[in-house]
Motif scaffolding. Structure first.
Motif, PDB file in Angstrom:
ATOM      1  N   PHE A 156      36.707 -53.612 -35.631  1.00  0.00           N
ATOM      2  CA  PHE A 156      36.741 -52.620 -36.702  1.00  0.00           C
ATOM      3  C   PHE A 156      35.600 -52.821 -37.705  1.00  0.00           C
ATOM      4  CE2 PHE A 156      41.549 -52.504 -35.970  1.00  0.00           C
ATOM      5  CZ  PHE A 156      41.464 -51.363 -35.185  1.00  0.00           C
ATOM      6  N   GLY A 157      34.806 -53.860 -37.531  1.00  0.00           N
ATOM      7  CA  GLY A 157      33.699 -54.109 -38.445  1.00  0.00           C
ATOM      8  C   GLY A 157      34.142 -54.578 -39.814  1.00  0.00           C
ATOM      9  N   LEU A 158      35.225 -55.368 -39.865  1.00  0.00           N
ATOM     10  CA  LEU A 158      35.815 -55.738 -41.152  1.00  0.00           C
ATOM     11  C   LEU A 158      35.704 -57.229 -41.459  1.00  0.00           C
ATOM     12  CD1 LEU A 158      39.111 -53.641 -40.845  1.00  0.00           C
ATOM     13  CD2 LEU A 158      37.057 -53.044 -42.129  1.00  0.00           C
ATOM     14  N   ARG A 159      34.864 -57.956 -40.742  1.00  0.00           N
ATOM     15  CA  ARG A 159      34.817 -59.408 -40.934  1.00  0.00           C
ATOM     16  C   ARG A 159      34.534 -59.776 -42.397  1.00  0.00           C
ATOM     17  NH1 ARG A 159      34.552 -64.521 -38.301  1.00  0.00           N
ATOM     18  NH2 ARG A 159      35.557 -63.415 -36.568  1.00  0.00           N
ATOM     19  N   SER A 160      33.713 -59.037 -43.081  1.00  0.00           N
ATOM     20  CA  SER A 160      33.369 -59.375 -44.468  1.00  0.00           C
ATOM     21  C   SER A 160      34.549 -59.193 -45.422  1.00  0.00           C
ATOM     22  CB  SER A 160      32.203 -58.507 -44.950  1.00  0.00           C
ATOM     23  OG  SER A 160      32.562 -57.130 -44.955  1.00  0.00           O
ATOM     24  N   GLU A 161      35.573 -58.454 -45.005  1.00  0.00           N
ATOM     25  CA  GLU A 161      36.719 -58.206 -45.881  1.00  0.00           C
ATOM     26  C   GLU A 161      37.804 -59.271 -45.752  1.00  0.00           C
ATOM     27  OE1 GLU A 161      38.387 -54.322 -45.848  1.00  0.00           O
ATOM     28  OE2 GLU A 161      36.468 -53.308 -45.536  1.00  0.00           O
ATOM     29  N   PHE A 162      37.694 -60.137 -44.744  1.00  0.00           N
ATOM     30  CA  PHE A 162      38.747 -61.116 -44.475  1.00  0.00           C
ATOM     31  C   PHE A 162      38.227 -62.544 -44.610  1.00  0.00           C
ATOM     32  CE2 PHE A 162      40.527 -57.374 -42.512  1.00  0.00           C
ATOM     33  CZ  PHE A 162      41.900 -57.521 -42.635  1.00  0.00           C
ATOM     34  N   THR A 163      39.112 -63.433 -45.035  1.00  0.00           N
ATOM     35  CA  THR A 163      38.856 -64.863 -44.982  1.00  0.00           C
ATOM     36  C   THR A 163      39.688 -65.424 -43.834  1.00  0.00           C
ATOM     37  OG1 THR A 163      38.415 -65.069 -47.343  1.00  0.00           O
ATOM     38  CG2 THR A 163      39.082 -67.077 -46.170  1.00  0.00           C
ATOM     39  N   ILE A 164      39.015 -65.998 -42.852  1.00  0.00           N
ATOM     40  CA  ILE A 164      39.692 -66.506 -41.661  1.00  0.00           C
ATOM     41  C   ILE A 164      39.536 -68.020 -41.629  1.00  0.00           C
ATOM     42  CG2 ILE A 164      39.794 -66.434 -39.145  1.00  0.00           C
ATOM     43  CD1 ILE A 164      38.578 -63.631 -39.270  1.00  0.00           C
ATOM     44  N   THR A 165      40.646 -68.721 -41.780  1.00  0.00           N
ATOM     45  CA  THR A 165      40.635 -70.182 -41.729  1.00  0.00           C
ATOM     46  C   THR A 165      41.174 -70.636 -40.367  1.00  0.00           C
ATOM     47  OG1 THR A 165      42.866 -70.399 -42.664  1.00  0.00           O
ATOM     48  CG2 THR A 165      41.027 -70.260 -44.216  1.00  0.00           C
ATOM     49  N   ILE A 195      39.716 -60.692 -33.124  1.00  0.00           N
ATOM     50  CA  ILE A 195      38.940 -59.760 -32.298  1.00  0.00           C
ATOM     51  C   ILE A 195      39.026 -58.352 -32.868  1.00  0.00           C
ATOM     52  CG2 ILE A 195      38.836 -58.652 -30.030  1.00  0.00           C
ATOM     53  CD1 ILE A 195      39.694 -61.346 -28.827  1.00  0.00           C
ATOM     54  N   GLN A 196      40.208 -57.930 -33.277  1.00  0.00           N
ATOM     55  CA  GLN A 196      40.364 -56.582 -33.823  1.00  0.00           C
ATOM     56  C   GLN A 196      39.623 -56.428 -35.148  1.00  0.00           C
ATOM     57  OE1 GLN A 196      40.970 -54.561 -31.671  1.00  0.00           O
ATOM     58  NE2 GLN A 196      43.110 -53.873 -31.678  1.00  0.00           N
ATOM     59  N   ILE A 197      39.637 -57.469 -35.961  1.00  0.00           N
ATOM     60  CA  ILE A 197      38.877 -57.432 -37.217  1.00  0.00           C
ATOM     61  C   ILE A 197      37.400 -57.182 -36.931  1.00  0.00           C
ATOM     62  CG2 ILE A 197      38.038 -58.865 -39.114  1.00  0.00           C
ATOM     63  CD1 ILE A 197      40.845 -60.154 -39.177  1.00  0.00           C
ATOM     64  N   ASP A 198      36.866 -57.877 -35.947  1.00  0.00           N
ATOM     65  CA  ASP A 198      35.458 -57.705 -35.596  1.00  0.00           C
ATOM     66  C   ASP A 198      35.201 -56.326 -34.995  1.00  0.00           C
ATOM     67  OD1 ASP A 198      34.716 -60.200 -36.490  1.00  0.00           O
ATOM     68  OD2 ASP A 198      34.994 -61.173 -34.547  1.00  0.00           O
ATOM     69  N   TRP A 226      47.466 -55.292 -28.364  1.00  0.00           N
ATOM     70  CA  TRP A 226      46.226 -54.814 -28.979  1.00  0.00           C
ATOM     71  C   TRP A 226      46.531 -53.808 -30.086  1.00  0.00           C
ATOM     72  CZ3 TRP A 226      41.401 -56.569 -28.581  1.00  0.00           C
ATOM     73  CH2 TRP A 226      41.092 -57.384 -27.505  1.00  0.00           C
ATOM     74  N   ASP A 227      47.448 -52.899 -29.814  1.00  0.00           N
ATOM     75  CA  ASP A 227      47.753 -51.877 -30.805  1.00  0.00           C
ATOM     76  C   ASP A 227      48.472 -52.475 -32.012  1.00  0.00           C
ATOM     77  OD1 ASP A 227      47.007 -49.028 -30.244  1.00  0.00           O
ATOM     78  OD2 ASP A 227      48.879 -48.720 -31.336  1.00  0.00           O
ATOM     79  N   ALA A 228      49.374 -53.411 -31.765  1.00  0.00           N
ATOM     80  CA  ALA A 228      50.059 -54.055 -32.871  1.00  0.00           C
ATOM     81  C   ALA A 228      49.063 -54.781 -33.772  1.00  0.00           C
ATOM     82  CB  ALA A 228      51.109 -55.039 -32.340  1.00  0.00           C
ATOM     83  N   ALA A 229      48.109 -55.484 -33.163  1.00  0.00           N
ATOM     84  CA  ALA A 229      47.094 -56.184 -33.944  1.00  0.00           C
ATOM     85  C   ALA A 229      46.247 -55.204 -34.744  1.00  0.00           C
ATOM     86  CB  ALA A 229      46.209 -57.020 -33.021  1.00  0.00           C
ATOM     87  N   GLY A 230      45.855 -54.101 -34.114  1.00  0.00           N
ATOM     88  CA  GLY A 230      45.048 -53.105 -34.814  1.00  0.00           C
ATOM     89  C   GLY A 230      45.775 -52.480 -35.986  1.00  0.00           C
ATOM     90  N   PHE A 231      47.056 -52.122 -35.782  1.00  0.00           N
ATOM     91  CA  PHE A 231      47.813 -51.498 -36.868  1.00  0.00           C
ATOM     92  C   PHE A 231      48.089 -52.497 -37.983  1.00  0.00           C
ATOM     93  CE2 PHE A 231      51.715 -49.606 -38.769  1.00  0.00           C
ATOM     94  CZ  PHE A 231      51.150 -48.403 -39.160  1.00  0.00           C
ATOM     95  N   ALA A 232      48.328 -53.754 -37.621  1.00  0.00           N
ATOM     96  CA  ALA A 232      48.556 -54.780 -38.632  1.00  0.00           C
ATOM     97  C   ALA A 232      47.314 -54.975 -39.510  1.00  0.00           C
ATOM     98  CB  ALA A 232      48.953 -56.097 -37.967  1.00  0.00           C
ATOM     99  N   ILE A 233      46.148 -54.983 -38.876  1.00  0.00           N
ATOM    100  CA  ILE A 233      44.896 -55.107 -39.645  1.00  0.00           C
ATOM    101  C   ILE A 233      44.703 -53.898 -40.560  1.00  0.00           C
ATOM    102  CG2 ILE A 233      42.375 -55.164 -39.455  1.00  0.00           C
ATOM    103  CD1 ILE A 233      43.811 -57.824 -38.847  1.00  0.00           C
ATOM    104  N   PHE A 234      45.006 -52.724 -40.061  1.00  0.00           N
ATOM    105  CA  PHE A 234      44.914 -51.522 -40.892  1.00  0.00           C
ATOM    106  C   PHE A 234      45.803 -51.644 -42.120  1.00  0.00           C
ATOM    107  CE2 PHE A 234      47.006 -47.415 -41.858  1.00  0.00           C
ATOM    108  CZ  PHE A 234      45.927 -46.792 -42.466  1.00  0.00           C
ATOM    109  N   LEU A 235      47.054 -52.053 -41.927  1.00  0.00           N
ATOM    110  CA  LEU A 235      47.966 -52.198 -43.066  1.00  0.00           C
ATOM    111  C   LEU A 235      47.448 -53.234 -44.052  1.00  0.00           C
ATOM    112  CD1 LEU A 235      51.460 -52.146 -41.287  1.00  0.00           C
ATOM    113  CD2 LEU A 235      50.399 -50.316 -42.626  1.00  0.00           C
ATOM    114  N   ALA A 236      46.866 -54.322 -43.523  1.00  0.00           N
ATOM    115  CA  ALA A 236      46.364 -55.380 -44.394  1.00  0.00           C
ATOM    116  C   ALA A 236      45.226 -54.898 -45.280  1.00  0.00           C
ATOM    117  CB  ALA A 236      45.905 -56.574 -43.554  1.00  0.00           C
TER     118      ALA A 236
END
Length: 467
Positions: free
Chosen positions: A81-90, A76-79, A39-49
């Motif tokens: 953090f409320g960042l779905r609008s910032e990402f394109t998920i295919t 899940i982490q993107i959601d 969970w933490d790795a996913a969260g930090f990766a999204i932050f860096l992105a």
């Protein structure tokens, strides 16, 4: 929500802040279950992105479907953090619209050569890295050649003999930051899971320390089938230059009730080529039998099915399906509690002091597991030591099969046990449950598909001529 506030969100574990911010080539995060590693790795990766253009290679040993990767965890982490609008998920990639950061998903076993050709990777995140091999690491390490590139290596320790433990924990290389984290440092656990953990601690201290404190086992001598043997069997036909062989079989483990699942393993000769698991209601045996029968028809295979409990009615369904489709598929009942095959034969025909089967094995399940274990051991010796065996005494698993991580775990988890007469048996599902180990459905289906057999089919089959 603004991305600048992301690191203060409670979805990141503050205990790991220094781990993520300390400069290092290799970041090794290990420990027990419920510790927040992934969970933490996913969260930090999204932050860096959200901050910079990075290319993240998300890898694990076996990944034949995107659902087997950390793809869902990142979503899940993107959601959260409320960042779905910032990402394109295919269907198979995730990209940040502003920075151009991207996440790619690969299975090491099948795509290691393809990974070698990837350029510009900033982070290689290896999830469930306990399965990482030395040969794979020798390929991966020079593949990440970009300045400042990093490996994120996350795993729950299994054995002190595993490569990842020896390479990164026992003899930590330079430019590596390692951190052990357990549930005791996870501030987000519910009271429910904390009670589960404490119950395990009260019940079995050794198992608790392995599962929840991440303490590796010294060895696996207590199990029937060693993990190293199963790993050696992956792609063994290709490694040893062997033909699979002509015989086709399908092992079918029938779900008992509740959360139990059905499992299917299809075999061509000496190689397992298909692994499936699915959940149905208790009254849907016909539906599951139809699924198994369809696979067997497609392969012209025999069926070996678990005839205990609900499975007792599977034979009647296969009989009806034979009649419906006008085929002559043989199907064989397998009752784990039955008496052994060839009871008066010696366990080791070449040893005059060897005990008889009936005196050594407690039941049919023990005999079949030991027979499969012997084939795995032979395969290990053939692959790793160059020893020679007849092909019929070996075993192979096609790496294209689904659920490989789970299959390896299930095959290499049950321990040897003994009955009151001192005969060997396989650890029961009830005893596995006491160790928080779920029912090994895939392993049971696998063993049934390779089980020795002396009796003829227990049910007649309908041919086109007598319909």
């Amino acid at each position: 929500m603004q991305t600048s506030t992301l690191t203060s969100r409670p979805t990141l574990n503050p205990a790991l802040r220094d781990f993520w911010l300390t400069p290092a080539r290799n970041r090794v995060l290990y420990g027990g279950r419920s510790s927040s590693k992934s969970w933490d790795a996913a969260g930090f990766a999204i932050f860096l992105a959200t901050k910079c253009r990075i290319r993240v290679l998300c890898a694990r040993q076996f990944q034949n479907k995107i659902a087997e990767s950390v793809y869902t965890l990142l979503k899940i982490q993107i959601d959260r953090f409320g960042l779905r609008s910032e990402f394109t998920i295919t269907e198979n990639a995730i990209r940040h619209n502003g920075t151009g950061a991207e996440f790619m998903f690969y299975g090491l076993w099948r795509h290691i050569d393809e990974i070698k050709s990837l350029e510009g990777i900033d982070i290689c995140w290896i999830e469930e890295a306990h399965n990482l091999t030395e040969e794979q690491w020798e390929i991966l390490e020079p593949t990440l050649r970009k300045e400042g590139s990093q490996f994120w290596i996350l795993f729950n320790p299994r054995l002190v003999t595993d490569f990842v433990w020896r390479r990164f924990i026992a003899r930590t290389p330079p430019n590596t930051v390692k951190r052990q984290i357990n549930y005791t440092e996870n501030p987000f656990l519910s009271e429910t899971i904390l009670k589960v953990i404490e119950a395990k601690r009260a019940e079995d201290e050794e198992e608790y320390r392995h599962i929840y404190l991440g303490e590796p086992r010294e060895d696996d001598d207590s199990v029937v089938i060693k993990r190293s043997w199963v790993r050696a069997a992956l792609d063994a036909c290709r490694k040893l230059g062997l033909d699979r062989g002509p015989r086709r079989r399908v092992g079918f483990d029938v779900a008992d009730s509740g959360e139990d699942k059905n499992a299917l393993v299809a075999v061509e000769g000496i190689e397992a080529v298909r692994v499936e698991e699915w959940k149905t209601r208790e009254d849907e045996l016909l539906k599951s039998a139809g699924r198994v029968h369809a696979v067997a028809r497609g392969m012209n295979a025999e069926i070996d099915y678990d005839s205990i409990g609900v499975g007792a009615f599977a034979g009647a369904h296969f009989q009806s399906l034979n009649a419906e489709f006008g085929v002559t598929l043989d199907y064989h009942r397998f009752n784990a509690g039955d008496g052994v095959l060839n009871p008066d034969a010696k366990v080791d025909a070449e040893d005059p002091q060897s005990p008889k089967n009936r005196d050594y094995y407690a039941n049919l399940k023990a005999q079949t597991w030991w027979a499969v274990a012997k084939r795995f051991r032979n395969t290990f010796n053939a692959v790793e030591k160059g020893m020679s065996f007849p092909a019929s005494e070996l075993i192979s698993i096609n790496p294209a099969c689904d659920h490989l991580d789970q299959l390896i775990d299930e095959l290499s988890t049950p321990r040897r046990d003994f009955d009151n007469a001192g005969r060997v048996k396989v650890e029961s599902k009830k005893d596995l449950g006491k160790r928080d180990v779920p029912s090994p459905n895939l392993a049971d289906a696998f063993v049934m598909a390779f089980a020795p057999r002396e009796q003829k089919p227990t049910a007649w089959v309908l041919t086109r001529s007598n319909r």
